[in-house]
Design a protein around this motif. Structure first.
Motif, PDB file in Angstrom:
ATOM      1  N   ALA A 197     -43.341 -47.805  20.173  1.00 26.53           N
ATOM      2  CA  ALA A 197     -44.207 -47.549  21.319  1.00 26.53           C
ATOM      3  C   ALA A 197     -43.739 -48.311  22.549  1.00 26.53           C
ATOM      4  O   ALA A 197     -43.921 -47.862  23.681  1.00 26.53           O
ATOM      5  CB  ALA A 197     -45.646 -47.932  20.995  1.00 26.53           C
ATOM      6  N   GLN A 198     -43.120 -49.466  22.335  1.00 23.05           N
ATOM      7  CA  GLN A 198     -42.679 -50.262  23.469  1.00 23.05           C
ATOM      8  C   GLN A 198     -41.243 -49.935  23.885  1.00 23.05           C
ATOM      9  O   GLN A 198     -40.941 -49.879  25.076  1.00 23.05           O
ATOM     10  CB  GLN A 198     -42.805 -51.756  23.156  1.00 23.05           C
ATOM     11  N   LEU A 199     -40.346 -49.714  22.929  1.00 24.84           N
ATOM     12  CA  LEU A 199     -38.938 -49.508  23.269  1.00 24.84           C
ATOM     13  C   LEU A 199     -38.578 -48.054  23.537  1.00 24.84           C
ATOM     14  O   LEU A 199     -37.659 -47.787  24.310  1.00 24.84           O
ATOM     15  CB  LEU A 199     -38.030 -50.057  22.153  1.00 24.84           C
ATOM     16  N   ARG A 200     -39.209 -47.104  22.866  1.00 22.91           N
ATOM     17  CA  ARG A 200     -39.029 -45.670  23.078  1.00 22.91           C
ATOM     18  C   ARG A 200     -37.652 -45.131  22.694  1.00 22.91           C
ATOM     19  O   ARG A 200     -37.354 -43.986  22.947  1.00 22.91           O
ATOM     20  CB  ARG A 200     -39.317 -45.267  24.537  1.00 22.91           C
ATOM     21  N   ASP A 201     -36.777 -45.927  22.111  1.00 23.93           N
ATOM     22  CA  ASP A 201     -35.460 -45.452  21.700  1.00 23.93           C
ATOM     23  C   ASP A 201     -35.299 -45.744  20.211  1.00 23.93           C
ATOM     24  O   ASP A 201     -35.168 -46.897  19.801  1.00 23.93           O
ATOM     25  CB  ASP A 201     -34.366 -46.153  22.508  1.00 23.93           C
ATOM     26  N   LYS A 202     -35.310 -44.689  19.398  1.00 23.98           N
ATOM     27  CA  LYS A 202     -35.321 -44.869  17.948  1.00 23.98           C
ATOM     28  C   LYS A 202     -34.039 -45.493  17.418  1.00 23.98           C
ATOM     29  O   LYS A 202     -34.062 -46.221  16.428  1.00 23.98           O
ATOM     30  CB  LYS A 202     -35.580 -43.531  17.257  1.00 23.98           C
ATOM     31  N   SER A 203     -32.919 -45.248  18.067  1.00 21.00           N
ATOM     32  CA  SER A 203     -31.665 -45.844  17.594  1.00 21.00           C
ATOM     33  C   SER A 203     -31.674 -47.363  17.799  1.00 21.00           C
ATOM     34  O   SER A 203     -31.175 -48.114  16.957  1.00 21.00           O
ATOM     35  CB  SER A 203     -30.465 -45.215  18.290  1.00 21.00           C
ATOM     36  N   VAL A 204     -32.245 -47.823  18.910  1.00 24.75           N
ATOM     37  CA  VAL A 204     -32.344 -49.264  19.165  1.00 24.75           C
ATOM     38  C   VAL A 204     -33.320 -49.894  18.176  1.00 24.75           C
ATOM     39  O   VAL A 204     -33.077 -50.987  17.645  1.00 24.75           O
ATOM     40  CB  VAL A 204     -32.772 -49.540  20.627  1.00 24.75           C
ATOM     41  N   VAL A 205     -34.424 -49.197  17.884  1.00 24.61           N
ATOM     42  CA  VAL A 205     -35.402 -49.715  16.922  1.00 24.61           C
ATOM     43  C   VAL A 205     -34.760 -49.818  15.539  1.00 24.61           C
ATOM     44  O   VAL A 205     -34.955 -50.806  14.819  1.00 24.61           O
ATOM     45  CB  VAL A 205     -36.659 -48.813  16.902  1.00 24.61           C
ATOM     46  N   HIS A 206     -33.967 -48.826  15.178  1.00 28.72           N
ATOM     47  CA  HIS A 206     -33.273 -48.861  13.891  1.00 28.72           C
ATOM     48  C   HIS A 206     -32.317 -50.053  13.833  1.00 28.72           C
ATOM     49  O   HIS A 206     -32.249 -50.763  12.821  1.00 28.72           O
ATOM     50  CB  HIS A 206     -32.514 -47.544  13.672  1.00 28.72           C
ATOM     51  N   THR A 207     -31.575 -50.278  14.897  1.00 29.13           N
ATOM     52  CA  THR A 207     -30.669 -51.431  14.963  1.00 29.13           C
ATOM     53  C   THR A 207     -31.445 -52.734  14.840  1.00 29.13           C
ATOM     54  O   THR A 207     -31.025 -53.650  14.123  1.00 29.13           O
ATOM     55  CB  THR A 207     -29.886 -51.427  16.293  1.00 29.13           C
ATOM     56  N   LEU A 208     -32.578 -52.811  15.519  1.00 32.81           N
ATOM     57  CA  LEU A 208     -33.394 -54.018  15.487  1.00 32.81           C
ATOM     58  C   LEU A 208     -33.889 -54.300  14.075  1.00 32.81           C
ATOM     59  O   LEU A 208     -33.830 -55.435  13.596  1.00 32.81           O
ATOM     60  CB  LEU A 208     -34.571 -53.878  16.459  1.00 32.81           C
ATOM     61  N   LEU A 264     -39.517 -51.750  33.133  1.00 36.35           N
ATOM     62  CA  LEU A 264     -38.383 -52.621  33.403  1.00 36.35           C
ATOM     63  C   LEU A 264     -38.111 -53.535  32.209  1.00 36.35           C
ATOM     64  O   LEU A 264     -36.966 -53.672  31.759  1.00 36.35           O
ATOM     65  CB  LEU A 264     -38.648 -53.444  34.667  1.00 36.35           C
ATOM     66  N   LEU A 265     -39.168 -54.159  31.660  1.00 37.07           N
ATOM     67  CA  LEU A 265     -38.991 -55.053  30.521  1.00 37.07           C
ATOM     68  C   LEU A 265     -38.551 -54.277  29.279  1.00 37.07           C
ATOM     69  O   LEU A 265     -37.760 -54.780  28.470  1.00 37.07           O
ATOM     70  CB  LEU A 265     -40.280 -55.828  30.251  1.00 37.07           C
ATOM     71  N   SER A 266     -39.039 -53.056  29.120  1.00 36.94           N
ATOM     72  CA  SER A 266     -38.623 -52.221  27.997  1.00 36.94           C
ATOM     73  C   SER A 266     -37.127 -51.898  28.087  1.00 36.94           C
ATOM     74  O   SER A 266     -36.401 -51.992  27.086  1.00 36.94           O
ATOM     75  CB  SER A 266     -39.440 -50.941  27.979  1.00 36.94           C
ATOM     76  N   ASN A 267     -36.673 -51.540  29.267  1.00 41.53           N
ATOM     77  CA  ASN A 267     -35.251 -51.237  29.443  1.00 41.53           C
ATOM     78  C   ASN A 267     -34.373 -52.469  29.241  1.00 41.53           C
ATOM     79  O   ASN A 267     -33.287 -52.384  28.663  1.00 41.53           O
ATOM     80  CB  ASN A 267     -35.004 -50.632  30.824  1.00 41.53           C
ATOM     81  N   LEU A 268     -34.845 -53.617  29.706  1.00 40.96           N
ATOM     82  CA  LEU A 268     -34.086 -54.852  29.498  1.00 40.96           C
ATOM     83  C   LEU A 268     -34.012 -55.190  28.006  1.00 40.96           C
ATOM     84  O   LEU A 268     -32.965 -55.612  27.504  1.00 40.96           O
ATOM     85  CB  LEU A 268     -34.718 -56.009  30.274  1.00 40.96           C
ATOM     86  N   ALA A 269     -35.117 -54.999  27.290  1.00 39.38           N
ATOM     87  CA  ALA A 269     -35.129 -55.275  25.851  1.00 39.38           C
ATOM     88  C   ALA A 269     -34.197 -54.304  25.111  1.00 39.38           C
ATOM     89  O   ALA A 269     -33.479 -54.717  24.187  1.00 39.38           O
ATOM     90  CB  ALA A 269     -36.547 -55.183  25.302  1.00 39.38           C
ATOM     91  N   ASN A 270     -34.204 -53.034  25.510  1.00 41.85           N
ATOM     92  CA  ASN A 270     -33.277 -52.072  24.913  1.00 41.85           C
ATOM     93  C   ASN A 270     -31.831 -52.526  25.096  1.00 41.85           C
ATOM     94  O   ASN A 270     -31.024 -52.492  24.159  1.00 41.85           O
ATOM     95  CB  ASN A 270     -33.449 -50.686  25.550  1.00 41.85           C
ATOM     96  N   ALA A 271     -31.495 -52.953  26.296  1.00 41.80           N
ATOM     97  CA  ALA A 271     -30.127 -53.403  26.571  1.00 41.80           C
ATOM     98  C   ALA A 271     -29.793 -54.663  25.780  1.00 41.80           C
ATOM     99  O   ALA A 271     -28.680 -54.813  25.265  1.00 41.80           O
ATOM    100  CB  ALA A 271     -29.951 -53.651  28.068  1.00 41.80           C
ATOM    101  N   LEU A 272     -30.758 -55.574  25.668  1.00 42.94           N
ATOM    102  CA  LEU A 272     -30.518 -56.814  24.928  1.00 42.94           C
ATOM    103  C   LEU A 272     -30.249 -56.522  23.457  1.00 42.94           C
ATOM    104  O   LEU A 272     -29.319 -57.078  22.865  1.00 42.94           O
ATOM    105  CB  LEU A 272     -31.717 -57.755  25.078  1.00 42.94           C
ATOM    106  N   PHE A 273     -31.043 -55.658  22.846  1.00 42.83           N
ATOM    107  CA  PHE A 273     -30.855 -55.367  21.427  1.00 42.83           C
ATOM    108  C   PHE A 273     -29.610 -54.514  21.189  1.00 42.83           C
ATOM    109  O   PHE A 273     -29.009 -54.586  20.121  1.00 42.83           O
ATOM    110  CB  PHE A 273     -32.094 -54.686  20.848  1.00 42.83           C
ATOM    111  N   THR A 274     -29.202 -53.737  22.168  1.00 43.91           N
ATOM    112  CA  THR A 274     -27.999 -52.925  22.025  1.00 43.91           C
ATOM    113  C   THR A 274     -26.742 -53.771  22.139  1.00 43.91           C
ATOM    114  O   THR A 274     -25.822 -53.659  21.325  1.00 43.91           O
ATOM    115  CB  THR A 274     -27.969 -51.821  23.092  1.00 43.91           C
TER     116      THR A 274
END
Length: 185
Positions: free
Chosen positions: A68-79, A20-30
């Motif tokens: 390892a925490q976010l699991r979405d490489k495009s979001v990690v790249h944006t971050l 849940l926290l991982s998905n929320l963080a993905n949405a926040l960074f997106t």
């Protein structure tokens, strides 16, 4: 038995909470800002700030820990490429939580959590003083050309106390007060 994490429990077990926290963080960074319940926003804040701190380091180990925490490489790249350079000078406080009221359906308290991407100012904003001393000056003595005032950091000091000068009106009031106090005795 594993020790429960600090704060309110979100959903079922610890694995569900991590997802849940991982998905929320993905949405926040997106999106930069999301609206969720206050509890979820408060639990998301330390997770998001830790991930941003890793992104500011920018090395390979930090990138792998974030993946390892976010699991979405495009979001990690944006971050790492967009968000981290914008908060490079900030020492913390990368997120802001704003309370929004209550949800219509179940009356749950809502909050908006957003990334703080404004540049941090190293000097505090100057304090503006009133123009009372300039107005008290006589109009004849105004200079033809005004010089710009330097902005320096000042500390407020109390004005020195002037010695009291006895005016005739003050002496009259005091004499009248003494006469009334003598009549009362």
């Amino acid at each position: 038995m594993p020790k429960p994490s600090k704060g309110p429990r979100l959903g079922g077990g610890p694995a569900h909470e991590r997802l849940l926290l991982s998905n929320l963080a993905n949405a926040l960074f997106t999106h930069g800002r999301i609206t969720t319940t206050e509890t979820k926003a408060k639990r998301l804040r330390p997770v998001a700030e830790r991930l941003i701190t890793f992104a500011k380091r920018g090395d390979l180990h930090a990138r792998r820990r974030v993946i390892a925490q976010l699991r979405d490489k495009s979001v990690v790249h944006t971050l790492f490429t967009e968000i981290a350079p914008q908060v490079e000078d900030r020492q913390g406080g990368y997120t802001r939580i704003t309370k929004l009221g209550f949800r219509k359906g179940d009356n749950a308290p809502l909050a908006s959590i957003e990334l703080v991407l404004e540049p941090v100012s190293s000097t505090p904003a100057p304090v503006k003083r009133s123009a009372a001393p300039a107005a008290a000056a006589p109009a004849e003595e105004t200079p033809a050309e005004e010089t710009p005032v330097e902005s320096t950091e000042t500390t407020e000091e109390s004005a020195p106390v002037e010695a009291e000068t006895e005016t005739p009106a003050a002496a009259e009031v005091e004499a009248d007060a003494e006469a009334k106090s003598d009549d009362a005795k």
